[in-house]
Design a protein around this motif. Structure first.
Motif, mmCIF file in Angstrom:
data_model
loop_
_atom_site.group_PDB
_atom_site.id
_atom_site.type_symbol
_atom_site.label_atom_id
_atom_site.label_comp_id
_atom_site.label_asym_id
_atom_site.label_seq_id
_atom_site.Cartn_x
_atom_site.Cartn_y
_atom_site.Cartn_z
ATOM 1 N N TYR A 75 -0.343 -0.951 -0.778
ATOM 2 C CA TYR A 75 -0.821 -2.327 -0.579
ATOM 3 C C TYR A 75 0.347 -3.315 -0.493
ATOM 4 O O TYR A 75 0.435 -4.124 0.431
ATOM 5 C CB TYR A 75 -1.773 -2.727 -1.716
ATOM 6 N N LEU B 148 2.426 -2.942 2.704
ATOM 7 C CA LEU B 148 1.799 -3.449 3.927
ATOM 8 C C LEU B 148 1.655 -4.969 3.908
ATOM 9 O O LEU B 148 1.626 -5.608 4.953
ATOM 10 C CB LEU B 148 0.439 -2.778 4.145
ATOM 11 N N LYS B 149 1.603 -5.522 2.719
ATOM 12 C CA LYS B 149 1.550 -6.976 2.630
ATOM 13 C C LYS B 149 2.877 -7.560 3.116
ATOM 14 O O LYS B 149 2.918 -8.582 3.801
ATOM 15 C CB LYS B 149 1.271 -7.394 1.186
ATOM 16 N N PRO C 104 3.297 -6.480 7.574
ATOM 17 C CA PRO C 104 1.950 -6.435 8.174
ATOM 18 C C PRO C 104 1.896 -5.760 9.545
ATOM 19 O O PRO C 104 0.826 -5.365 9.983
ATOM 20 C CB PRO C 104 1.540 -7.916 8.271
ATOM 21 N N GLN D 77 0.096 -2.560 9.395
ATOM 22 C CA GLN D 77 -1.287 -2.601 8.907
ATOM 23 C C GLN D 77 -2.208 -2.118 10.027
ATOM 24 O O GLN D 77 -2.842 -2.905 10.714
ATOM 25 C CB GLN D 77 -1.604 -4.054 8.504
ATOM 26 N N PHE E 186 -6.506 -0.552 3.929
ATOM 27 C CA PHE E 186 -5.407 -0.762 2.979
ATOM 28 C C PHE E 186 -5.450 -2.152 2.339
ATOM 29 O O PHE E 186 -4.926 -2.353 1.254
ATOM 30 C CB PHE E 186 -4.055 -0.546 3.665
ATOM 31 N N LYS E 187 -6.084 -3.100 3.032
ATOM 32 C CA LYS E 187 -6.187 -4.457 2.472
ATOM 33 C C LYS E 187 -7.057 -4.481 1.222
ATOM 34 O O LYS E 187 -7.004 -5.411 0.437
ATOM 35 C CB LYS E 187 -6.800 -5.416 3.505
ATOM 36 N N ILE F 238 2.728 4.352 8.692
ATOM 37 C CA ILE F 238 2.492 3.026 8.100
ATOM 38 C C ILE F 238 3.804 2.431 7.570
ATOM 39 O O ILE F 238 3.800 1.542 6.716
ATOM 40 C CB ILE F 238 1.381 3.047 7.015
#
Ligand SMILES: [Fe+2]
Ligand SMILES: [Fe+2]
Length: 405
Positions: free
Chosen positions: A227, A230-231, A234, A237, A242-243, A304
């Motif tokens: 998380y 990926l934040k 992005p 994403q 995953f959000k 990712i």
């Protein structure tokens, strides 16, 4: 095969202390070392009902293992008359926490999912499906275990039983959400079939505690790490699931905290030399399995934007630090030698996998496997025998459920 062999070997190499096995009671339930522990079995993925011709895709995946336990012993462990260590007020506080149901409205899908899934094409598509399928199986397996424990402990300890039931609620949500994700890829996991068709591995309650605690905490660290990554990045994403990991992983964290409280209520599982040996054994088994597993699927993590080995080492180190709060001994995973050993095991495992896929005669294959398995075992044993870190405490009176991050 190699992983299964490694697990069997691990079990065999350290079993003099206690034996896996024994009688399982009638109700069989399942539990993986969530998210990571694996055995080679075929999982069944079917297209949703409306798909033409129900096609079964045989997967040779390292899918999460299913477990069964001794429920009679579990009942005794949580009998308030027999076990005076049970701190009911602590369990009541935890129950209130679970009743609050923080994620009641969290798992709501939107149109982004299907659109994102359609954009994932080529080899990455299959890897995504595999990720969803493995995660769904693991979550569902947790659901079955907690549901059964909730049912079986109702009379003996209604508070503990209700917590298990509420945890099964969480896991059902997680599994359902992942299965809807599979539908975005025009697939569905036949959970009913898996429940009936899979083989079950028996673990005594004590081992269920170690394994499940670790799997919940490692699950927490995996989800939160993905998380956060990926934040910050992005552009990787690729799929909105995953959000949801930020709140989702707090469920896993709470589940782990509950197992921590359960183990505290059973100090005999934490306070002697056997407990120390078993703690190290489970840590090693879980970390090695995850490392070999993930490195075999490095395309997913790279897809990712993660470096698989760095991601795994981060998760191992953080999980180990968390685990050191409760387990009486943990591995010295921050010693660079530990990572070197993991990498050597990875090299051997890759040779084993290549051999498995080669066209050699079965007998020749088996003969060639022997030295490789022996090498893997010796690395495992060497990692197990590295000087451990004494940790934990069975006296933490100030235990409170808390969010880790
Ligand atoms: Fe879960
Ligand atoms: Fe969980």
């Amino acid at each position: 095969m190699a992983l299964a062999a490694a697990e069997v070997a691990l079990a065999k190499s350290i079993t003099p202390i206690a034996k896996f096995g024994g009688k399982a009671t009638k109700a069989s339930i399942s539990r993986p070392l969530l998210h990571i522990r694996a055995s080679i079995d075929s999982a069944t993925v079917t297209p949703p009902a409306r798909g033409k011709g129900k096609k079964e895709i045989k997967e040779t995946l390292l899918t999460p293992r299913f477990y069964t336990t001794d429920f009679d012993e579990m009942e005794q462990l949580f009998n308030k008359e027999i076990n005076k260590n049970l701190n009911q007020s602590e369990f009541e506080a935890l129950l209130n926490e679970f009743k609050t149901d923080y994620n009641q409205t969290h798992f709501v899908r939107n149109s982004e999912f299907k659109e994102a899934a359609e954009k994932i094409q080529g080899p990455l598509r299959q890897i995504f499906v595999e990720f969803l399928e493995r995660s769904c199986t693991a979550e569902f397996s947790g659901f079955l275990l907690y549901k059964e424990l909730g049912r079986r402990l109702k009379k003996t300890n209604p508070v503990v039983a209700e917590i298990f039931s509420l945890m099964s609620r969480d896991e059902a949500r997680h599994a359902g959400f992942l299965n809807k994700g599979l539908a975005d890829f025009n697939l569905a996991l036949d959970l009913g079939f898996l429940t009936k068709a899979r083989k079950y591995t028996f673990f005594k309650p004590k081992f269920i505690f170690y394994a499940t605690y670790l799997s919940e905490k490692i699950g927490y660290w995996r989800y939160i790490t993905i998380y956060r990554h990926l934040k910050e990045n992005p552009e990787y994403q690729l799929y909105p699931i995953f959000k949801y990991f930020e709140n989702w992983c707090q469920d896993e964290n709470r589940h782990g905290d509950f197992f921590s409280a359960l183990m505290k209520a059973q100090p005999q599982f934490l306070n002697d030399w056997k407990a120390k040996l078993w703690s190290r054994f489970f840590c090693l088994s879980v970390y090695v399995t995850m490392y070999l597993n993930d490195c075999q699927r490095t395309a997913f993590y790279e897809g990712i934007g993660l470096n698989t080995k760095e991601f795994d080492m981060h998760v191992i180190i953080e999980t180990n630090r968390t685990t050191a709060r409760i387990f009486p001994a943990v591995l010295d995973v921050e010693n660079p030698e530990f990572k070197r050993k993991l990498d050597r095991m990875l090299g051997i495992n890759q040779k084993l996998l290549a051999l498995g896929e080669s066209q050699e005669m079965p007998l020749v294959k088996n003969l060639k496997m022997i030295p490789l398995i022996a090498a893997l075992l010796s690395e495992l044993l060497a990692a197990y025998l590295m000087p451990p870190i004494e940790s934990g405490s069975v006296d933490f009176a100030d235990f409170e459920p808390q969010l880790v991050y």
